[in-house]
Design a protein around this motif. Structure first.
Motif, PDB file in Angstrom:
ATOM      1  N   PHE A  31      39.735 -34.678  82.447  1.00 41.02           N
ATOM      2  CA  PHE A  31      40.699 -33.105  81.834  1.00 41.02           C
ATOM      3  C   PHE A  31      41.067 -33.342  80.420  1.00 41.02           C
ATOM      4  CE2 PHE A  31      41.412 -32.752  86.031  1.00 41.02           C
ATOM      5  CZ  PHE A  31      39.905 -32.113  87.136  1.00 41.02           C
ATOM      6  N   PHE A  32      41.656 -33.640  79.378  1.00 36.93           N
ATOM      7  CA  PHE A  32      41.776 -34.675  78.787  1.00 36.93           C
ATOM      8  C   PHE A  32      40.767 -35.289  77.819  1.00 36.93           C
ATOM      9  CE2 PHE A  32      42.603 -37.353  75.230  1.00 36.93           C
ATOM     10  CZ  PHE A  32      43.978 -36.263  74.045  1.00 36.93           C
ATOM     11  N   ASP A  33      39.991 -35.391  78.234  1.00 38.32           N
ATOM     12  CA  ASP A  33      38.829 -36.371  77.047  1.00 38.32           C
ATOM     13  C   ASP A  33      38.165 -35.385  77.565  1.00 38.32           C
ATOM     14  OD1 ASP A  33      40.018 -38.878  77.210  1.00 38.32           O
ATOM     15  OD2 ASP A  33      39.092 -39.786  79.225  1.00 38.32           O
ATOM     16  N   ILE A  34      37.906 -34.376  78.505  1.00 37.07           N
ATOM     17  CA  ILE A  34      36.690 -32.885  78.513  1.00 37.07           C
ATOM     18  C   ILE A  34      37.312 -32.118  77.146  1.00 37.07           C
ATOM     19  CG2 ILE A  34      35.713 -31.126  79.867  1.00 37.07           C
ATOM     20  CD1 ILE A  34      35.587 -33.016  82.217  1.00 37.07           C
ATOM     21  N   GLY A  35      38.718 -31.902  77.421  1.00 38.20           N
ATOM     22  CA  GLY A  35      39.417 -30.911  76.327  1.00 38.20           C
ATOM     23  C   GLY A  35      38.538 -31.485  74.452  1.00 38.20           C
TER      24      GLY A  35
END
Length: 106
Positions: A31-35
């Motif tokens: 989720f951090f990488d997608i953000g």
């Protein structure tokens, strides 16, 4: 992770079983990488939009019509250099039929 008793930057692994899809293996760092990906794509698009707007502003300041890509010294679309009467607003005489074509063929 700190609220659940973990350490800073600790990643959690979540395994979910979906009936039609099967097993799904999720890591919370995803989720951090997608953000981060969405922020980078948004910034690149904003920079490209800003550059395009600056080109439009510059062409309007030069007196060009937007999107035509000419300079003010270029002849207008109806002007034909070297053709008498074409750029003075006078009508241009019609072209003569070619030799050898007569009657209904002309």
């Amino acid at each position: 992770a700190l609220l659940a008793g973990g350490s800073v930057l600790q990643s959690w692994i979540i395994d979910i079983h979906a009936p039609l899809i099967g097993d799904i293996h999720l890591v919370t760092s995803l989720f951090f990488d997608i953000g981060v990906y969405l922020v980078v794509v948004g910034l690149v698009l904003d920079i490209l939009r800003s550059l395009g707007a600056e080109i439009d502003r510059q062409s309007e300041a030069d007196g060009d019509a937007p999107g035509l890509g000419g300079t003010p010294d270029d002849p207008a679309p109806g002007d034909l250099p070297g053709v008498p009467g074409a750029s003075s607003g006078q009508p241009v005489p019609p072209a003569l039929p070619s030799a050898g074509r007569t009657g209904a063929d002309a």
